[in-house]
Structures are given as C-alpha cells and as structure tokens.
Design a protein around this motif. Structure first.
Motif, PDB file in Angstrom:
ATOM      1  N   VAL A  13       0.842  -1.205   0.000  1.00 60.50           N
ATOM      2  CA  VAL A  13       0.000   0.000   0.000  1.00 60.50           C
ATOM      3  C   VAL A  13       0.873   1.250   0.000  1.00 60.50           C
ATOM      4  N   PHE A  14       1.939   1.224   0.787  1.00 63.22           N
ATOM      5  CA  PHE A  14       2.832   2.377   0.841  1.00 63.22           C
ATOM      6  C   PHE A  14       3.457   2.641  -0.529  1.00 63.22           C
ATOM      7  N   LYS A  15       3.873   1.585  -1.183  1.00 63.89           N
ATOM      8  CA  LYS A  15       4.447   1.712  -2.527  1.00 63.89           C
ATOM      9  C   LYS A  15       3.422   2.319  -3.485  1.00 63.89           C
ATOM     10  N   TYR A  16       2.198   1.818  -3.414  1.00 64.60           N
ATOM     11  CA  TYR A  16       1.120   2.334  -4.248  1.00 64.60           C
ATOM     12  C   TYR A  16       0.887   3.818  -3.958  1.00 64.60           C
ATOM     13  N   LEU A  17       1.022   4.187  -2.694  1.00 63.34           N
ATOM     14  CA  LEU A  17       0.772   5.567  -2.275  1.00 63.34           C
ATOM     15  C   LEU A  17       1.833   6.514  -2.834  1.00 63.34           C
ATOM     16  N   VAL A  18       3.110   6.190  -2.605  1.00 63.38           N
ATOM     17  CA  VAL A  18       4.179   7.136  -2.970  1.00 63.38           C
ATOM     18  C   VAL A  18       4.559   7.061  -4.446  1.00 63.38           C
ATOM     19  N   GLU A  19       4.062   6.054  -5.158  1.00 64.29           N
ATOM     20  CA  GLU A  19       4.267   6.038  -6.610  1.00 64.29           C
ATOM     21  C   GLU A  19       3.535   7.197  -7.272  1.00 64.29           C
ATOM     22  N   ASP A  20       2.522   7.691  -6.590  1.00 60.78           N
ATOM     23  CA  ASP A  20       1.829   8.887  -7.072  1.00 60.78           C
ATOM     24  C   ASP A  20       2.717  10.089  -6.727  1.00 60.78           C
ATOM     25  N   LEU A  21       3.288  10.724  -7.745  1.00 59.43           N
ATOM     26  CA  LEU A  21       4.277  11.782  -7.515  1.00 59.43           C
ATOM     27  C   LEU A  21       3.697  12.993  -6.789  1.00 59.43           C
ATOM     28  N   ARG A  22       2.410  13.231  -6.952  1.00 60.66           N
ATOM     29  CA  ARG A  22       1.805  14.336  -6.198  1.00 60.66           C
ATOM     30  C   ARG A  22       1.861  14.033  -4.705  1.00 60.66           C
ATOM     31  N   ILE A  23       1.554  12.794  -4.351  1.00 63.05           N
ATOM     32  CA  ILE A  23       1.590  12.409  -2.935  1.00 63.05           C
ATOM     33  C   ILE A  23       3.025  12.383  -2.430  1.00 63.05           C
ATOM     34  N   GLU A 209     -11.453  17.822   5.331  1.00 65.54           N
ATOM     35  CA  GLU A 209     -12.241  18.325   4.216  1.00 65.54           C
ATOM     36  C   GLU A 209     -11.770  19.695   3.717  1.00 65.54           C
ATOM     37  N   ASP A 210     -11.037  20.439   4.555  1.00 63.15           N
ATOM     38  CA  ASP A 210     -10.544  21.752   4.136  1.00 63.15           C
ATOM     39  C   ASP A 210      -9.135  21.674   3.550  1.00 63.15           C
ATOM     40  N   ASP A 211      -8.613  20.451   3.350  1.00 64.25           N
ATOM     41  CA  ASP A 211      -7.245  20.253   2.868  1.00 64.25           C
ATOM     42  C   ASP A 211      -7.287  19.369   1.624  1.00 64.25           C
ATOM     43  N   THR A 212      -7.115  19.986   0.468  1.00 64.75           N
ATOM     44  CA  THR A 212      -7.220  19.233  -0.795  1.00 64.75           C
ATOM     45  C   THR A 212      -6.128  18.169  -0.918  1.00 64.75           C
ATOM     46  N   ASP A 213      -4.925  18.456  -0.376  1.00 59.35           N
ATOM     47  CA  ASP A 213      -3.844  17.472  -0.443  1.00 59.35           C
ATOM     48  C   ASP A 213      -4.198  16.215   0.351  1.00 59.35           C
ATOM     49  N   MET A 214      -4.722  16.412   1.553  1.00 57.85           N
ATOM     50  CA  MET A 214      -5.071  15.267   2.389  1.00 57.85           C
ATOM     51  C   MET A 214      -6.236  14.483   1.803  1.00 57.85           C
ATOM     52  N   MET A 215      -7.182  15.170   1.225  1.00 58.03           N
ATOM     53  CA  MET A 215      -8.304  14.476   0.597  1.00 58.03           C
ATOM     54  C   MET A 215      -7.809  13.655  -0.586  1.00 58.03           C
ATOM     55  N   TYR A 216      -6.808  14.173  -1.302  1.00 62.66           N
ATOM     56  CA  TYR A 216      -6.231  13.422  -2.423  1.00 62.66           C
ATOM     57  C   TYR A 216      -5.560  12.151  -1.920  1.00 62.66           C
ATOM     58  N   ILE A 217      -4.842  12.260  -0.799  1.00 59.76           N
ATOM     59  CA  ILE A 217      -4.191  11.082  -0.200  1.00 59.76           C
ATOM     60  C   ILE A 217      -5.232  10.060   0.234  1.00 59.76           C
TER      61      ILE A 217
END
Length: 326
Positions: A13-23, A209-217
């Motif tokens: 899961v971690f690999k899947y998460l950080v493969e997204d360059l935005r994350i 909900e007020d943090d677009t970065d966290m919602m993306y994660i």
C-alpha cells in the motif's frame, strides 16, 4: 464521514501511495518543511523482494526544493520504511551504497560533489525511550571551540560527506496533529486501525475536508482498499509477518527454556560447590580432631600409661588407640 481505507503501513500500500508523484511531493515537502517544486523516483527502487528475515521497503527520490532565500537545488531523499525492529547495520549498508553510487554525484563548475542527501526512516516500532514521534537529526559545522560555523555553509564539499536524517516513530503518533507533517503522517496512525481487519484504517474525512492534499491522499488509499491485487499483497504480508511472529515466539520460548535450564544448572553447580565446601570443612575438622587425639595419646604414653589404661581413660578400644597413633 468515516472512510475505510487501506493501511499504508503495508509495503504494498505504501508503494502504491508514494508512486503517485503528487503524494510523494506532499510527503517530502512536509518532511523537509520546504517548498518542493519537482519530485521524481530515482533508479532504482529497493524493495525487499526476497522476504529474508525482515521487511524493509526502500525508495529513492530526487526533489528540487526552493529555499527561503529563493535559491533552488536538488536533494536526494532516501526513504526507508520497516515494520519490525531493524539492525542499524542494514540502514548503514544501504546508506553506504547510496554514497558510493556515481548517479548521486553532481557537478559544480569544474568539481564533482555528492548531491545533498536526507535519509527518512518510517519505523513501525519505537526507538528506545524517545517520546517524540518525529525526530530531526540535523548536522551542523563547529570550530575547535564549539562555536557554530555559518560563513560559507552550506558548502558542496561538506554536504557531500554528511547528511541529515528524519526518524518517524509511527507507534508514537497517537492521533497527534499539531503541524502539517503530523497531519500527513496521520494516515499512518495505527490507532485508526480497524478492530477486525488490520489491513484497513477507519479515518474521518471531515477532519481533512478543508485540505485538498489530504483528501487526495485519502482518495488514493480508498482506491487501494478496493484493489484486488493490493489486498492479495497485503494477505501475503500478513502471512509473512505471522510466520515471523510465530518464529520469534518460538525463539523467545526456546531462549526462555534455555535460560531456565541454565539457571537450574547454575543452581545445581552452586549447591555442589557448597556441599564440597562443607565436606572440605568437615574433613578439616576431622583432621584437627585427629591431631588433638594424637597429641593427647602421645602425652599419656609419655607419662608412662599403657595402651590398656589409655583405652579406659579415652573410651576407645586398644585397636582404635593404635590406629590413631600409627
């Protein structure tokens, strides 16, 4: 609303998460506390594919950061994550390989210098008695008298030979969110772990909900939870760690039994030694008693008493008297 998302403590899961360059950019920016302009995964990704005796996930990033003065430069991020307590030698060996890697050498005018490097350790265990969940081990330069040297620092030569480290103790997060980094790392907080399925976390999206970065994660982790291959990979990790836990339990029980046996043997040796000491003491007492008897009998003989008379006086047979003075 409570979201049931995949647990990023799992390597897959971690690999899947950080493969997204935005994350990856969000995470690295929060860790460095700097603006990250660009991020890329550097070759190669070093995952523990062999599953030897410990799980350690490694991945390298190159991040272009902007400093507070507006200057920009490249930083290498060596990210390592592990569930279990790890020998520091493993981290040092990997780090040594990165220092020796020619791909990590940059050029400045006519000189070649190592690209500044930051090592990040996401640990699934606690480090000694350190209570802080996030530790920054930052290097500085000092003169002979212990005064910090700031003129000319940072210098490419110095930066080539030293590095900063960031250590995250995931078990010490405990719902603590006081800054941007703790907010990002809150998705690793195992206090959100599902009661019946440790592969899942139950996270309240209203807190983000007020943090677009966290919602993306969260959306990325939500997608991971519904990915059949990732679920299978997590099952494999669970099987592996169950085997590790069973092995460690067996080793612990074996070591406990050996310790108990060693203690019993030690106690037996001590008892035997004590008995030998008692026997030696008794032998000494008998020897002293025999000397006393011999001296007494010889004294009586010198006074002209016969053995029969001495036998009567001392309450011993004549043969016993003869054996004593023999």
């Amino acid at each position: 609303m409570i979201l049931r998302v995949a647990n990023p403590i799992y390597d897959s899961v971690f690999k899947y998460l950080v493969e997204d360059l935005r994350i990856a950019k969000i995470l690295i920016s929060a860790l460095l506390k700097k603006e990250v302009l660009e991020v890329e995964v550097r070759k190669h990704e070093y995952t523990n594919g062999t599953r030897d005796n410990i799980s350690m996930f490694r991945i390298d990033f190159g991040a272009k950061v902007r400093e507070s003065d507006g200057s920009q430069h490249l930083v290498l991020i060596e990210l390592q994550k592990t569930w279990l307590e790890t020998e520091t030698l493993r981290f040092r060996q990997y780090l040594g390989a990165q220092y020796a890697n020619p791909d990590n050498i940059g050029k400045e005018e006519s000189h070649e210098f190592g690209i500044p490097m930051v090592t990040v350790y996401l640990l699934g265990h606690k480090v000694g008695d350190i209570k802080e969940p996030i530790i920054y081990a930052v290097h500085k330069a000092y003169d002979y008298y212990g005064n910090e040297v700031t003129e000319g620092i940072p210098d490419p030569f110095v930066e080539s030979l030293v590095h900063d480290s960031i250590i995250v103790q995931i078990p010490r997060l405990h719902g603590r969110i006081n800054n941007k980094l703790e907010k990002v790392l809150s998705v690793f907080d195992q206090t959100h772990k599902d009661k019946y399925n440790r592969q899942m976390l139950n996270i309240d999206e209203d807190n983000y909900e007020d943090d677009t970065d966290m919602m993306y994660i969260l959306r990325r982790l939500l997608a991971a939870a519904s990915d059949a291959k990732l679920r299978q990979d997590m099952n494999v990790e669970d099987e592996y760690f169950t085997a590790i836990e069973n092995r460690d339990t067996a080793i612990m029980n074996r070591d406990k039994k050996i310790a108990e046996q060693d203690q019993y043997i030690t106690e037996q040796k001590n008892q035997i030694a004590e008995q030998n000491n008692q026997i030696a003491e008794q032998n000494n007492q008998i020897a002293e008693h025999m000397k006393t008897l011999q001296a007494t009998i010889n004294s009586l003989v010198n006074r002209g008493m016969s053995l029969d008379e001495i036998s009567v006086v001392m309450g011993k047979t004549v043969e016993e008297i003869k054996s004593i003075i023999r």
